[in-house]
Design a protein around this motif. Structure first.
Motif, PDB file in Angstrom:
ATOM      1  N   ARG A  74       9.222  -7.995 -26.508  1.00  0.00           N
ATOM      2  CA  ARG A  74       9.467  -9.669 -27.234  1.00  0.00           C
ATOM      3  C   ARG A  74       8.821 -10.007 -25.781  1.00  0.00           C
ATOM      4  O   ARG A  74       9.802  -9.197 -25.115  1.00  0.00           O
ATOM      5  CB  ARG A  74      10.846  -8.502 -27.600  1.00  0.00           C
ATOM      6  CG  ARG A  74      11.589  -9.951 -28.381  1.00  0.00           C
ATOM      7  CD  ARG A  74      13.118  -9.840 -28.413  1.00  0.00           C
ATOM      8  NE  ARG A  74      14.001 -10.102 -27.680  1.00  0.00           N
ATOM      9  CZ  ARG A  74      15.449 -10.175 -27.440  1.00  0.00           C
ATOM     10  NH1 ARG A  74      15.580 -10.983 -28.572  1.00  0.00           N
ATOM     11  NH2 ARG A  74      16.337 -10.061 -27.017  1.00  0.00           N
ATOM     12  N   ARG A 111      20.417 -25.705 -31.979  1.00  0.00           N
ATOM     13  CA  ARG A 111      20.874 -25.394 -33.493  1.00  0.00           C
ATOM     14  C   ARG A 111      21.817 -27.078 -33.146  1.00  0.00           C
ATOM     15  O   ARG A 111      22.272 -27.537 -34.905  1.00  0.00           O
ATOM     16  CB  ARG A 111      21.272 -24.461 -33.732  1.00  0.00           C
ATOM     17  CG  ARG A 111      22.234 -24.292 -35.367  1.00  0.00           C
ATOM     18  CD  ARG A 111      21.482 -24.629 -36.609  1.00  0.00           C
ATOM     19  NE  ARG A 111      21.857 -24.877 -37.392  1.00  0.00           N
ATOM     20  CZ  ARG A 111      21.517 -25.994 -39.051  1.00  0.00           C
ATOM     21  NH1 ARG A 111      20.118 -26.147 -38.523  1.00  0.00           N
ATOM     22  NH2 ARG A 111      21.581 -25.778 -39.788  1.00  0.00           N
ATOM     23  N   ARG A 163       2.432 -11.195 -32.628  1.00  0.00           N
ATOM     24  CA  ARG A 163       3.125 -11.453 -33.648  1.00  0.00           C
ATOM     25  C   ARG A 163       3.741 -12.909 -33.185  1.00  0.00           C
ATOM     26  O   ARG A 163       4.373 -12.358 -31.696  1.00  0.00           O
ATOM     27  CB  ARG A 163       3.361 -10.785 -34.866  1.00  0.00           C
ATOM     28  CG  ARG A 163       4.662  -9.922 -33.828  1.00  0.00           C
ATOM     29  CD  ARG A 163       5.508  -8.810 -35.355  1.00  0.00           C
ATOM     30  NE  ARG A 163       4.137  -8.216 -35.956  1.00  0.00           N
ATOM     31  CZ  ARG A 163       4.210  -7.033 -35.038  1.00  0.00           C
ATOM     32  NH1 ARG A 163       5.001  -7.315 -35.045  1.00  0.00           N
ATOM     33  NH2 ARG A 163       3.022  -6.253 -35.154  1.00  0.00           N
ATOM     34  N   ILE A 164       4.034 -14.157 -33.409  1.00  0.00           N
ATOM     35  CA  ILE A 164       4.827 -14.839 -33.940  1.00  0.00           C
ATOM     36  C   ILE A 164       6.623 -14.138 -34.531  1.00  0.00           C
ATOM     37  O   ILE A 164       5.950 -14.217 -35.454  1.00  0.00           O
ATOM     38  CB  ILE A 164       4.817 -15.973 -34.002  1.00  0.00           C
ATOM     39  CG1 ILE A 164       3.405 -16.888 -32.969  1.00  0.00           C
ATOM     40  CG2 ILE A 164       6.126 -17.220 -34.062  1.00  0.00           C
ATOM     41  CD1 ILE A 164       3.625 -16.893 -31.869  1.00  0.00           C
ATOM     42  N   ARG A 165       7.543 -14.448 -33.554  1.00  0.00           N
ATOM     43  CA  ARG A 165       8.121 -13.333 -34.483  1.00  0.00           C
ATOM     44  C   ARG A 165       9.930 -14.776 -34.858  1.00  0.00           C
ATOM     45  O   ARG A 165       9.321 -14.780 -36.286  1.00  0.00           O
ATOM     46  CB  ARG A 165       9.330 -13.015 -33.051  1.00  0.00           C
ATOM     47  CG  ARG A 165       8.637 -11.910 -32.961  1.00  0.00           C
ATOM     48  CD  ARG A 165       9.738 -10.950 -31.683  1.00  0.00           C
ATOM     49  NE  ARG A 165      10.658 -10.746 -31.958  1.00  0.00           N
ATOM     50  CZ  ARG A 165      11.656  -9.470 -31.944  1.00  0.00           C
ATOM     51  NH1 ARG A 165      10.477  -8.683 -32.344  1.00  0.00           N
ATOM     52  NH2 ARG A 165      12.561  -9.669 -32.657  1.00  0.00           N
ATOM     53  N   ARG A 166       9.375 -16.140 -34.344  1.00  0.00           N
ATOM     54  CA  ARG A 166       9.892 -17.062 -34.697  1.00  0.00           C
ATOM     55  C   ARG A 166      10.286 -17.736 -33.402  1.00  0.00           C
ATOM     56  O   ARG A 166       9.802 -17.400 -32.438  1.00  0.00           O
ATOM     57  CB  ARG A 166      11.696 -17.062 -34.686  1.00  0.00           C
ATOM     58  CG  ARG A 166      12.249 -15.696 -33.860  1.00  0.00           C
ATOM     59  CD  ARG A 166      14.275 -15.802 -34.081  1.00  0.00           C
ATOM     60  NE  ARG A 166      14.681 -15.184 -32.837  1.00  0.00           N
ATOM     61  CZ  ARG A 166      15.921 -14.615 -32.906  1.00  0.00           C
ATOM     62  NH1 ARG A 166      16.871 -15.729 -33.647  1.00  0.00           N
ATOM     63  NH2 ARG A 166      16.582 -14.218 -31.694  1.00  0.00           N
ATOM     64  N   GLU A 167      10.356 -19.469 -33.849  1.00  0.00           N
ATOM     65  CA  GLU A 167      10.602 -20.355 -32.534  1.00  0.00           C
ATOM     66  C   GLU A 167      11.581 -21.857 -33.395  1.00  0.00           C
ATOM     67  O   GLU A 167      11.861 -21.311 -34.180  1.00  0.00           O
ATOM     68  CB  GLU A 167       9.211 -21.028 -32.606  1.00  0.00           C
ATOM     69  CG  GLU A 167       8.441 -21.918 -34.155  1.00  0.00           C
ATOM     70  CD  GLU A 167       6.907 -21.994 -33.714  1.00  0.00           C
ATOM     71  OE1 GLU A 167       7.270 -22.890 -32.975  1.00  0.00           O
ATOM     72  OE2 GLU A 167       6.601 -21.548 -34.818  1.00  0.00           O
ATOM     73  N   TRP A 168      12.362 -21.887 -31.497  1.00  0.00           N
ATOM     74  CA  TRP A 168      13.328 -23.086 -31.979  1.00  0.00           C
ATOM     75  C   TRP A 168      12.539 -24.510 -30.870  1.00  0.00           C
ATOM     76  O   TRP A 168      11.768 -24.114 -30.701  1.00  0.00           O
ATOM     77  CB  TRP A 168      14.321 -22.450 -31.746  1.00  0.00           C
ATOM     78  CG  TRP A 168      14.163 -22.149 -30.934  1.00  0.00           C
ATOM     79  CD1 TRP A 168      15.417 -22.858 -29.778  1.00  0.00           C
ATOM     80  CD2 TRP A 168      14.623 -20.784 -29.941  1.00  0.00           C
ATOM     81  NE1 TRP A 168      15.500 -21.918 -28.948  1.00  0.00           N
ATOM     82  CE2 TRP A 168      14.563 -20.317 -28.898  1.00  0.00           C
ATOM     83  CE3 TRP A 168      14.096 -19.659 -31.077  1.00  0.00           C
ATOM     84  CZ2 TRP A 168      14.693 -18.829 -28.404  1.00  0.00           C
ATOM     85  CZ3 TRP A 168      13.539 -18.100 -30.186  1.00  0.00           C
ATOM     86  CH2 TRP A 168      14.088 -18.127 -28.826  1.00  0.00           C
ATOM     87  N   VAL A 222       9.405 -19.994 -27.652  1.00  0.00           N
ATOM     88  CA  VAL A 222       8.165 -19.662 -29.283  1.00  0.00           C
ATOM     89  C   VAL A 222       8.392 -17.934 -28.579  1.00  0.00           C
ATOM     90  O   VAL A 222       8.699 -17.273 -27.488  1.00  0.00           O
ATOM     91  CB  VAL A 222       6.820 -19.496 -29.237  1.00  0.00           C
ATOM     92  CG1 VAL A 222       6.279 -18.488 -30.652  1.00  0.00           C
ATOM     93  CG2 VAL A 222       6.609 -20.991 -29.586  1.00  0.00           C
ATOM     94  N   GLU A 223       9.923 -16.949 -29.617  1.00  0.00           N
ATOM     95  CA  GLU A 223       9.563 -15.676 -29.596  1.00  0.00           C
ATOM     96  C   GLU A 223       8.303 -14.987 -30.146  1.00  0.00           C
ATOM     97  O   GLU A 223       8.144 -14.931 -31.306  1.00  0.00           O
ATOM     98  CB  GLU A 223      11.100 -15.415 -30.190  1.00  0.00           C
ATOM     99  CG  GLU A 223      11.402 -14.169 -29.782  1.00  0.00           C
ATOM    100  CD  GLU A 223      12.492 -13.332 -30.746  1.00  0.00           C
ATOM    101  OE1 GLU A 223      13.877 -13.818 -29.736  1.00  0.00           O
ATOM    102  OE2 GLU A 223      12.450 -13.388 -31.967  1.00  0.00           O
ATOM    103  N   ARG A 258       1.631 -23.210 -26.189  1.00  0.00           N
ATOM    104  CA  ARG A 258       1.809 -22.195 -26.620  1.00  0.00           C
ATOM    105  C   ARG A 258       0.811 -21.339 -27.333  1.00  0.00           C
ATOM    106  O   ARG A 258      -0.462 -20.619 -27.772  1.00  0.00           O
ATOM    107  CB  ARG A 258       1.673 -23.050 -28.369  1.00  0.00           C
ATOM    108  CG  ARG A 258       2.304 -21.963 -29.513  1.00  0.00           C
ATOM    109  CD  ARG A 258       2.195 -23.325 -30.676  1.00  0.00           C
ATOM    110  NE  ARG A 258       3.804 -22.829 -31.805  1.00  0.00           N
ATOM    111  CZ  ARG A 258       3.199 -21.854 -32.642  1.00  0.00           C
ATOM    112  NH1 ARG A 258       2.070 -20.835 -32.598  1.00  0.00           N
ATOM    113  NH2 ARG A 258       4.162 -20.988 -33.757  1.00  0.00           N
ATOM    114  N   MET A 265      19.362 -20.997 -27.903  1.00  0.00           N
ATOM    115  CA  MET A 265      18.885 -21.454 -29.799  1.00  0.00           C
ATOM    116  C   MET A 265      20.221 -22.362 -30.412  1.00  0.00           C
ATOM    117  O   MET A 265      20.341 -23.078 -31.314  1.00  0.00           O
ATOM    118  CB  MET A 265      18.688 -20.078 -30.715  1.00  0.00           C
ATOM    119  CG  MET A 265      17.503 -19.936 -30.259  1.00  0.00           C
ATOM    120  SD  MET A 265      17.366 -17.982 -31.888  1.00  0.00           S
ATOM    121  CE  MET A 265      19.056 -16.669 -30.370  1.00  0.00           C
TER     122      MET A 265
END
Length: 357
Positions: free
Chosen positions: A32, A169, A11-16, A20-21, A42, A165
């Motif tokens: 992880r 941000r 699964r894809i956990r999150r991305e910025w 991609v995590e 990707r 990250m």
């Protein structure tokens, strides 16, 4: 030297931006993982991936990911853009980028004879975790509203700027105009060969009013006087001074670190600024209360031989730090667990704000 694993993306956990995590199934179970799409493409659920699990096995706090080395059954397209700078040179994942200072760059002419920062303040810090609190102190001190800040990322920690990250941000919120990656680091808005051309690019390409220089996430230390990646902070002070900038040497201070060499003013600051930095700098000394504050002031006096010690009040900075748009953490400690660290970093931002008036 490297622990290799094959796995399947669950699964894809999150991305910025730039990263991609993922959760990846490997023979030992799920782990992880982190992929940089500009390098490897990707990954998607179901993809087979080749992983470097070394940092994960070592339990590294900052870099405790399995790193995606390749998506072998779905390789990305060949790059077609300009660029002749090779970074992470002669490693299996060396990458070609367009450097602001190379001949094919539209900024080459502006940088070819550039030799001055025009007095631009340059805040230098040891750890990447100082970046957000420095900006908190800067903006809490009400610099002029149109101030432009660039982050110049050294190559002593993470090489890809995409790993941070916080930087992504801070870029999104407008607190940073851009990121300049220098040396072997890459992935910034602007690429440069050295810290010198990186600072010049911050000034003449990003048109920054102020630059902050730190290594990327992931400090390397050995418990010896000279064996730590933050030695580069002293070299960055020299670069800022040689280029006619205004160096501001942020102290690494801790009340939460149980190691004597880091309690109060860290030996990293005392070595980098006291022994390596030959150009004079402004050293913001936070006015912390009690015996600990006295300890910090006494230790900072060792730097007065070459540098200008500037007492900086910290009133209002705790509140500013609480309002930071990114999570504050250093060496696994949050704001309330090591308030002195974040106040000292914010004090550097407060002092720099006064230099912009």
């Amino acid at each position: 030297m490297i622990r290799w694993r094959k796995g399947e993306v669950v699964r894809i956990r999150r991305e910025w931006p730039g990263a991609v995590e993922l959760d990846v199934a490997v023979p030992e179970g799920e782990c992880r993982a982190l992929a940089y799409p500009p390098l490897v493409g990707r990954p998607e659920p179901g993809d087979e991936v080749l992983l470097n699990t070394t940092a994960l096995a070592m339990g590294l706090g900052t870099g405790g990911y399995a790193m995606v080395v390749a998506v072998p059954n779905r390789l990305p397209q060949d790059p077609d853009g300009p660029g002749h700078l090779v970074k992470a040179r002669y490693t299996p994942l060396q990458a070609t980028v367009l450097g602001a200072d190379e001949q094919d760059s539209p900024h080459h002419e502006a940088l070819r004879e550039a030799d001055s920062l025009d007095g631009m303040p340059v805040i230098v810090a040891d750890l990447h975790s100082a970046l957000p609190p420095i900006l908190c102190g800067l903006y809490a001190s009400q610099p002029r509203p149109d101030v432009r800040v660039a982050y110049v990322m050294l190559d002593g920690g993470a090489l890809p700027a995409w790993f941070s990250m916080a930087a992504a941000r801070l870029r999104e919120t407008g607190w940073l105009k851009g990121v300049v990656t220098v040396g072997q680091s890459f992935g910034g808005d602007v690429e440069a060969v050295t810290v010198h051309t990186g600072l010049l690019a911050a000034r003449h390409v990003l048109e920054a009013d102020l630059a902050i220089v730190t290594q990327g996430p992931g400090n390397l230390g050995t418990g010896t006087r000279w064996g730590f990646s933050g030695v580069s902070a002293g070299e960055a002070v020299n670069a800022a001074g040689v280029l006619l900038g205004r160096p501001v040497a942020a102290l690494r201070v801790s009340e939460g670190d149980g190691r004597e060499r880091h309690y109060g003013v860290s030996h990293h600051s005392l070595t980098a600024y006291g022994r390596v930095a030959l150009s004079p700098a402004d050293v913001p000394v936070p006015e912390l209360p009690g015996e600990f504050g006295e300890r910090v002031r006494d230790q900072a006096e060792l730097l007065a031989v070459r540098h200008r010690l500037v007492p900086v009040p910290v009133e209002g900075l705790h509140e500013a730090l609480r309002a930071c748009p990114v999570r504050l953490s250093t060496m696994g400690r949050g704001l309330e667990e090591d308030l002195a660290y974040f106040l000292a970093s914010a004090a550097a931002g407060r002092l720099a704000a006064s230099l912009l008036e």
